[in-house]
Design a protein around this motif. Structure first.
Motif, PDB file in Angstrom:
ATOM      1  N   GLU A 169       0.826  -1.211   0.000  1.00  0.00           N
ATOM      2  CA  GLU A 169       0.000   0.000   0.000  1.00  0.00           C
ATOM      3  C   GLU A 169       0.864   1.267   0.000  1.00  0.00           C
ATOM      4  O   GLU A 169       0.567   2.227  -0.705  1.00  0.00           O
ATOM      5  N   GLU A 170       1.923   1.254   0.787  1.00  0.00           N
ATOM      6  CA  GLU A 170       2.835   2.397   0.823  1.00  0.00           C
ATOM      7  C   GLU A 170       3.472   2.626  -0.548  1.00  0.00           C
ATOM      8  O   GLU A 170       3.584   3.763  -1.026  1.00  0.00           O
ATOM      9  N   LEU A 171       3.870   1.544  -1.187  1.00  0.00           N
ATOM     10  CA  LEU A 171       4.486   1.663  -2.517  1.00  0.00           C
ATOM     11  C   LEU A 171       3.472   2.178  -3.547  1.00  0.00           C
ATOM     12  O   LEU A 171       3.823   2.978  -4.414  1.00  0.00           O
ATOM     13  N   ARG A 172       2.235   1.714  -3.462  1.00  0.00           N
ATOM     14  CA  ARG A 172       1.204   2.208  -4.380  1.00  0.00           C
ATOM     15  C   ARG A 172       0.974   3.711  -4.180  1.00  0.00           C
ATOM     16  O   ARG A 172       0.802   4.456  -5.157  1.00  0.00           O
ATOM     17  N   ALA A 173       0.962   4.137  -2.920  1.00  0.00           N
ATOM     18  CA  ALA A 173       0.783   5.565  -2.631  1.00  0.00           C
ATOM     19  C   ALA A 173       1.954   6.364  -3.204  1.00  0.00           C
ATOM     20  O   ALA A 173       1.757   7.447  -3.778  1.00  0.00           O
ATOM     21  N   ARG A 174       3.166   5.838  -3.067  1.00  0.00           N
ATOM     22  CA  ARG A 174       4.333   6.534  -3.618  1.00  0.00           C
ATOM     23  C   ARG A 174       4.272   6.590  -5.139  1.00  0.00           C
ATOM     24  O   ARG A 174       4.630   7.600  -5.747  1.00  0.00           O
ATOM     25  N   ASN A 182       4.300   9.930  -7.335  1.00  0.00           N
ATOM     26  CA  ASN A 182       5.275  10.130  -8.411  1.00  0.00           C
ATOM     27  C   ASN A 182       4.578  10.382  -9.742  1.00  0.00           C
ATOM     28  O   ASN A 182       5.059  11.188 -10.551  1.00  0.00           O
ATOM     29  N   THR A 183       3.448   9.739  -9.978  1.00  0.00           N
ATOM     30  CA  THR A 183       2.697   9.958 -11.214  1.00  0.00           C
ATOM     31  C   THR A 183       2.190  11.394 -11.275  1.00  0.00           C
ATOM     32  O   THR A 183       2.285  12.059 -12.321  1.00  0.00           O
TER      33      THR A 183
END
Length: 103
Positions: free
Chosen positions: A18-23, A27-28
């Protein structure tokens, strides 16, 4: 006990996911903003280049008109008594004013 450890690991990995998806989302968004800013800056630079070209053409045209004007109107020689006043330090016989305009 082994199942408990595996469940804890699954929970931890889900949180990381979830943290990586938020990052990735962050970034997008930043990438979109930077792309838009880059496009705006490129447009600005193109406008500046066009303006510079236009000013350069205008400058060349004015210089040409100035030179053509000098060539079309003959320079009157100054009276002999004040010749040394109008001569350039190099001894050129052109009046200093005309010589300055041609630079």
């Amino acid at each position: 006990e082994k199942n408990l450890k595996l469940e804890e690991k699954i929970t931890m990995l889900q949180q990381q996911n979830e943290e990586l998806r938020a990052r990735i989302e962050q970034n997008t968004v930043i990438t979109r903003q930077l792309s838009e800013e880059n496009a705006n800056l490129q447009e600005y630079v193109e406008k500046e280049v066009e303006e510079k070209k236009k000013l350069s053409r205008t400058n060349e045209e004015l210089l040409w008109k100035l030179q053509e004007g000098d060539a079309a109107s003959p320079v009157k020689p100054p009276p002999s008594s004040s010749t040394s006043f109008y001569r350039c330090s190099s001894g050129n016989s052109f009046p200093a004013k005309v010589r300055t305009l041609r630079r």
